[in-house]
Design a protein around this motif. Sequence first.
Motif, mmCIF file in Angstrom:
data_model
loop_
_atom_site.group_PDB
_atom_site.id
_atom_site.type_symbol
_atom_site.label_atom_id
_atom_site.label_comp_id
_atom_site.label_asym_id
_atom_site.label_seq_id
_atom_site.Cartn_x
_atom_site.Cartn_y
_atom_site.Cartn_z
ATOM 1 N N GLY A 298 26.250 49.016 100.524
ATOM 2 C CA GLY A 298 26.389 48.041 99.447
ATOM 3 C C GLY A 298 27.557 48.342 98.516
ATOM 4 N N PHE A 299 28.273 47.258 98.131
ATOM 5 C CA PHE A 299 29.401 47.395 97.202
ATOM 6 C C PHE A 299 29.362 46.260 96.184
ATOM 7 N N ARG A 300 29.708 46.588 94.956
ATOM 8 C CA ARG A 300 29.822 45.593 93.893
ATOM 9 C C ARG A 300 31.284 45.502 93.488
ATOM 10 N N PRO B 105 31.867 37.836 108.391
ATOM 11 C CA PRO B 105 30.624 37.454 107.692
ATOM 12 C C PRO B 105 29.494 37.162 108.686
ATOM 13 N N ILE B 106 28.272 37.538 108.301
ATOM 14 C CA ILE B 106 27.091 37.261 109.128
ATOM 15 C C ILE B 106 26.550 35.890 108.740
ATOM 16 N N PRO B 107 26.421 34.953 109.683
ATOM 17 C CA PRO B 107 25.959 33.586 109.365
ATOM 18 C C PRO B 107 24.615 33.582 108.637
ATOM 19 N N GLY B 108 24.520 32.705 107.622
ATOM 20 C CA GLY B 108 23.273 32.544 106.877
ATOM 21 C C GLY B 108 23.012 33.610 105.843
ATOM 22 N N LYS B 109 23.970 34.533 105.652
ATOM 23 C CA LYS B 109 23.764 35.643 104.725
ATOM 24 C C LYS B 109 24.648 35.543 103.479
ATOM 25 N N PHE B 110 25.071 34.318 103.138
ATOM 26 C CA PHE B 110 25.876 34.109 101.931
ATOM 27 C C PHE B 110 25.057 33.336 100.898
ATOM 28 N N LYS B 111 25.058 33.822 99.647
ATOM 29 C CA LYS B 111 24.350 33.135 98.561
ATOM 30 C C LYS B 111 25.278 33.018 97.359
ATOM 31 N N ASP B 112 25.353 31.797 96.827
ATOM 32 C CA ASP B 112 26.220 31.536 95.672
ATOM 33 C C ASP B 112 25.364 31.395 94.424
ATOM 34 N N TYR B 113 25.169 32.513 93.720
ATOM 35 C CA TYR B 113 24.409 32.493 92.474
ATOM 36 C C TYR B 113 25.301 32.212 91.260
ATOM 37 N N HIS C 18 26.875 36.732 96.719
ATOM 38 C CA HIS C 18 26.316 37.725 97.632
ATOM 39 C C HIS C 18 26.719 37.374 99.054
ATOM 40 N N SER C 19 27.153 38.348 99.806
ATOM 41 C CA SER C 19 27.471 38.113 101.212
ATOM 42 C C SER C 19 27.253 39.400 102.000
ATOM 43 N N ILE C 20 26.775 39.256 103.228
ATOM 44 C CA ILE C 20 26.611 40.416 104.116
ATOM 45 C C ILE C 20 27.604 40.261 105.264
ATOM 46 N N LEU C 21 28.414 41.286 105.457
ATOM 47 C CA LEU C 21 29.488 41.269 106.452
ATOM 48 C C LEU C 21 29.274 42.393 107.461
ATOM 49 N N LYS C 22 30.035 42.345 108.532
ATOM 50 C CA LYS C 22 30.026 43.442 109.498
ATOM 51 C C LYS C 22 31.400 44.091 109.516
ATOM 52 N N ALA C 23 31.407 45.396 109.222
ATOM 53 C CA ALA C 23 32.672 46.135 109.242
ATOM 54 C C ALA C 23 33.126 46.318 110.692
ATOM 55 N N GLU D 182 27.016 44.974 102.485
ATOM 56 C CA GLU D 182 26.500 44.008 101.511
ATOM 57 C C GLU D 182 27.440 43.981 100.313
ATOM 58 N N ILE D 183 28.000 42.776 100.014
ATOM 59 C CA ILE D 183 28.986 42.624 98.943
ATOM 60 C C ILE D 183 28.410 41.768 97.821
ATOM 61 N N GLN D 184 28.578 42.223 96.582
ATOM 62 C CA GLN D 184 28.271 41.414 95.405
ATOM 63 C C GLN D 184 29.560 41.278 94.595
ATOM 64 N N ILE D 185 29.923 40.031 94.282
ATOM 65 C CA ILE D 185 31.169 39.779 93.547
ATOM 66 C C ILE D 185 30.841 39.044 92.255
ATOM 67 N N ARG D 186 31.327 39.564 91.130
ATOM 68 C CA ARG D 186 31.009 38.951 89.833
ATOM 69 C C ARG D 186 32.071 39.305 88.797
ATOM 70 N N THR D 187 32.045 38.614 87.658
ATOM 71 C CA THR D 187 32.958 38.934 86.550
ATOM 72 C C THR D 187 32.348 40.040 85.695
ATOM 73 N N GLU D 188 33.149 40.559 84.766
ATOM 74 C CA GLU D 188 32.653 41.610 83.870
ATOM 75 C C GLU D 188 31.490 41.101 83.023
#
Length: 673
Positions: A234-236, A258-266, A279-284, A291-297
Amino acid sequence: MNAGLDVLCLHLNSYLAQDQVSAVRAAYFFAEQAHGSQMRRDGTPYITHPLAVAEILAHMHMDHQSLMAAMLHDVIEKVGHISKAEAQAENLRKMMLAMTRDIRVIIVKLADRLHNMRTLDVLRPDKRKRIAQETLDIYAPLANRLGMHEVRSNSKIYVFTLVSDARTPDSKAVKVAYGSRHETMTSIQRALETRLKEVGIDAHILGRKKHLFSIYQKMKEKRKSFTEIMDVYGFRIVVNNIDTCYRTLGVTHNLFKPIPGKFKDYIAIPKANGYQSLHSILKAKSGVPVEIQIRTEAMEAMANKGVAAHWLYKDGVENRSQAHAQEWLSSLIELQKNAGNSLDFVENVRIDLFPDEVYVFTPKGRILTLPQGATSVDFAYAVHSDVGNSCVAVKVDGRLSPLSLILSTGQTVEVITAPSAMPNPHWLNFVITSKARSNIRHVLKEQQHSQSVDLGNRLLDKALAAYNTQLTQISDEVIKAVLQELNFNSIDSLLEDIGLGNHAPQLVARRLLPDNTQEPIRINKRRLAIKGTEGLVLAYARCCYPLPGDSIFGHLSAGRGIVVHRDVWSYLMSELRDNPDKCVALQWSKDVNRDFNSELRIEVINQRGMLADIAREVTLSEANIDNIQMTDKDAHHAVISITLEVKNRIHLAQILKRIRILTGVEKVIRLKS
């Protein structure tokens, strides 16, 4: 203790005015004097506890008034030792309602609970476990509902060892797993940092480590092994603004698959507590899931501190957690109005603290957040209480659907209402939101009250008619005396109790009349007419299934009102002999217009298509089949038991006639008892 106070004040000077810091310091000295020589169970002066609570709040950058409340919160003990469930519920109810007026009440309370969790080890094991369980059941979900992730996760960490089970992962095993993951984590993080730098995105990347409790919960919820849980990396990624969040998402999707069906736009659709992130789950490239979480400060602050971030970010930063929390807190006032008592209220709040949500659309595009497992009726009440109360049908994605349908994210729901509609008691079997449940119970309770009063009035007048009088002819003084004697506040309360079957109308009638009144002259001549629309205070016996056209009588059943039986009821004679005051002579009204259940027993030759033939004849007779069962009688014969919805005896007779002439039907009878 003054050293601890000095450290606190040094921190407070970084964001509070000097006079505000002085006020906090004054509150400390007042609390220190009030607690005097009082000690905590660990042997430390009691003042260490309010000081520690204030330090937790200072970390959240709470205002000086909250810090003063933390210092003084135990100076006046509001509630002593509570052992009864009702008293505990009342305490929680008061706290919940207090926080609807000022959200800081619950923030101080959560900080207080967090410090108590840190010092549980000095208590008896049974008390530790009780407090820990209460934290998991109420306070941790409450912190989650308010978006206060740090408080929630820290509280769970402290109670983890008290409520875990045999599946608990060993801390040594976790350390070994993290150690073996270090090289992979470093490699993935370096790849992310390099690619983002290449495209000019300034980002702060954090490798996320799961705590034991988080691992334990996922193992239980997802039924996965320790190895499977630890395989996810997991990474933020924290960036400057929302646009950059979506740009970063594109970069990560180009870097890893990206793994299909594993993306969520909160971000576009925030969680119920205001949480925002991509939120997204990818395969390296190595094949491991990332597992990636992307957000602002600001989103990062909201995710960790929730409503408390309002005091941290005061310079025009939108606090979604604050807005969502206020919306939820407003709903608590409605729950309080509809709750019967404190236990009901707290249970409704428990139901409402769901961690998982689905996102459903109204026909106009408005997004409603509902807990996972919510039904169409839950949706109707989420739109508005009046919409739920008058709901008669729903369309999901343009199609008529059952009211009990469990909704999924992305569906569009249209509620069809009718002005005269009322909630159905059956809805309580499938709704899951507290708003729906409390509103249904409230309306049904009011409905039952009015119906009980009306029925009680009719029953009492019928009993009084045997003495050639009625309730309106009884003087107010006599009624007042009887009410006092029977311990009722009003005539409506007495009539309601009669309608519910708790008081026999004949006995009340005798109390309302003079002692020298002669025996009733027409006691069983006048029958009470029923229309079938009396609602919750009139039930139809499932042992004999009475229909309009049958000779019937009523049996007063405590709490249920009148249960209508056919005169073939096996206990009729014994009840007339032993409990005549519970028996009510009934007749059908001329304008009955509803369906009633009836049960048939059909003996047939066991041949192909027999069941279908009978079902077809019932349908052609414009009746509904409620239940149907077929059992073998012997090698060549079978018995079919069928429960129908019919209008009256004539309607049933028509159905019997159609079934009897079918080839293979040997015998048809209507079950009597």
